[in-house]
Write a protein that holds these residues in place. Structure first.
Motif, PDB file in Angstrom:
ATOM      1  N   ALA A 145       0.428  -1.212   0.001  1.00 49.93           N
ATOM      2  CA  ALA A 145       0.138  -0.122   0.386  1.00 49.93           C
ATOM      3  C   ALA A 145       1.201   1.278   0.461  1.00 49.93           C
ATOM      4  N   GLY A 146       0.812   2.413  -0.063  1.00 50.90           N
ATOM      5  CA  GLY A 146       1.006   3.666   0.292  1.00 50.90           C
ATOM      6  C   GLY A 146       0.576   4.524   1.467  1.00 50.90           C
ATOM      7  N   VAL A 147       0.800   5.266   1.424  1.00 53.53           N
ATOM      8  CA  VAL A 147       1.234   5.935   2.744  1.00 53.53           C
ATOM      9  C   VAL A 147      -0.510   6.926   2.642  1.00 53.53           C
ATOM     10  N   ALA A 148      -1.040   6.639   2.178  1.00 56.97           N
ATOM     11  CA  ALA A 148      -2.653   7.107   2.382  1.00 56.97           C
ATOM     12  C   ALA A 148      -2.565   6.087   3.533  1.00 56.97           C
ATOM     13  N   SER A 149      -2.416   4.953   3.021  1.00 53.56           N
ATOM     14  CA  SER A 149      -2.971   4.072   3.661  1.00 53.56           C
ATOM     15  C   SER A 149      -2.529   3.801   5.175  1.00 53.56           C
ATOM     16  N   TYR A 150      -1.283   3.976   4.406  1.00 51.27           N
ATOM     17  CA  TYR A 150      -0.501   4.209   6.241  1.00 51.27           C
ATOM     18  C   TYR A 150      -1.262   4.974   7.390  1.00 51.27           C
ATOM     19  N   LEU A 151      -1.500   6.428   6.764  1.00 55.78           N
ATOM     20  CA  LEU A 151      -2.072   7.120   7.572  1.00 55.78           C
ATOM     21  C   LEU A 151      -3.618   6.912   8.050  1.00 55.78           C
ATOM     22  N   SER A 152      -4.190   6.536   7.304  1.00 60.31           N
ATOM     23  CA  SER A 152      -5.566   5.940   7.711  1.00 60.31           C
ATOM     24  C   SER A 152      -5.948   5.157   9.488  1.00 60.31           C
ATOM     25  N   GLU A 153      -4.441   4.068   9.196  1.00 59.52           N
ATOM     26  CA  GLU A 153      -5.068   3.313  10.156  1.00 59.52           C
ATOM     27  C   GLU A 153      -3.652   4.488  11.227  1.00 59.52           C
ATOM     28  N   ALA A 154      -2.682   5.043  11.375  1.00 63.35           N
ATOM     29  CA  ALA A 154      -2.515   5.874  12.342  1.00 63.35           C
ATOM     30  C   ALA A 154      -3.388   6.368  12.582  1.00 63.35           C
ATOM     31  N   ASP A 155      -4.278   7.353  12.388  1.00 65.39           N
ATOM     32  CA  ASP A 155      -5.453   8.068  12.440  1.00 65.39           C
ATOM     33  C   ASP A 155      -5.864   7.610  13.299  1.00 65.39           C
ATOM     34  N   GLU A 156      -6.461   6.313  13.210  1.00 69.36           N
ATOM     35  CA  GLU A 156      -7.369   5.731  14.373  1.00 69.36           C
ATOM     36  C   GLU A 156      -6.398   4.772  15.602  1.00 69.36           C
ATOM     37  N   ALA A 157      -4.550   4.826  15.436  1.00 70.47           N
ATOM     38  CA  ALA A 157      -3.880   4.166  16.533  1.00 70.47           C
ATOM     39  C   ALA A 157      -3.956   5.249  17.744  1.00 70.47           C
ATOM     40  N   ASN A 158      -3.712   4.109  19.098  1.00 71.48           N
ATOM     41  CA  ASN A 158      -3.071   4.695  20.025  1.00 71.48           C
ATOM     42  C   ASN A 158      -1.950   5.429  20.520  1.00 71.48           C
ATOM     43  N   THR A 159      -0.887   4.086  19.795  1.00 74.53           N
ATOM     44  CA  THR A 159       0.202   4.564  19.128  1.00 74.53           C
ATOM     45  C   THR A 159       0.704   4.686  18.149  1.00 74.53           C
ATOM     46  N   ASN A 160       1.884   6.098  17.625  1.00 75.13           N
ATOM     47  CA  ASN A 160       2.171   5.900  16.238  1.00 75.13           C
ATOM     48  C   ASN A 160       3.831   5.886  16.594  1.00 75.13           C
ATOM     49  N   LEU A 161       4.823   5.206  16.462  1.00 74.42           N
ATOM     50  CA  LEU A 161       5.682   5.614  16.665  1.00 74.42           C
ATOM     51  C   LEU A 161       7.166   5.072  15.053  1.00 74.42           C
ATOM     52  N   PHE A 162       7.859   5.960  14.780  1.00 70.13           N
ATOM     53  CA  PHE A 162       8.696   6.174  13.894  1.00 70.13           C
ATOM     54  C   PHE A 162      10.670   5.402  13.930  1.00 70.13           C
TER      55      PHE A 162
END
Length: 163
Positions: A145-162
């Motif tokens: 998938a592309g970044v839009a797919s990741y960002l959609s999941e990140a919007d719903e997440a309680n924790t986001n890491l890089f």
């Protein structure tokens, strides 16, 4: 290994780096969160894609520059270097020996554990295009998938890491 997943507890992470120690940290966090019942998504982009490469060549026909780029990148978990103290390739060997002595799971084992725990591993298609990688060159059981797919999941997440 089955764990009841709490759909309200989500962790996403971007795996940008292809160094052994950072890849290990990514998978230790991912498997730990999944074992705690969190829904985990790992989004592999740029150098992080090298973690997902198969050990053997897929013999995919490529233009000259993509073929050269492919040969310069490490092929899979066994070929990754360390972010510090790489020592011309000796650092990872020493670290793997110490991990084995201390009964610490290898990166290959952590990847398998993540798959068993239903950690969603997503390869960034744009980065694959830029780096000349194909699906045939990456391990099985990935999403693409592309970044839009990741960002959609990140919007719903309680924790986001890089990492």
């Amino acid at each position: 290994m089955t764990t009841e997943v709490d759909k309200n507890q989500k962790l996403t992470m971007i795996v940008f780096d292809g160094d052994l120690d950072k890849a290990m940290a990514s998978f230790i966090i991912a498997t730990g969160a999944a074992a705690m019942g969190k829904q985990v998504t790992m989004f592999f982009t740029f150098w992080g894609l090298n973690v997902l490469r198969k050990d053997e060549s897929a013999n995919v026909k490529k233009p000259f520059l993509e073929k050269m780029f492919e040969r310069m990148m490490p092929r899979g978990p066994k070929k990754l270097g360390l972010s510090n103290m790489n020592m011309a390739g000796m650092g990872p060997k020493v670290m793997k020996k110490m991990m084995k002595e201390k009964n610490v799971s290898s990166l290959d084992e952590l990847i398998e554990m993540a798959q068993d725990l239903d950690v969603k591993m997503v390869a960034c298609t744009m980065s694959m295009d830029v780096m000349g990688l194909t699906q045939e060159e990456l391990i099985d059981d990935l999403d693409y998938a592309g970044v839009a797919s990741y960002l959609s999941e990140a919007d719903e997440a309680n924790t986001n890491l890089f990492i």
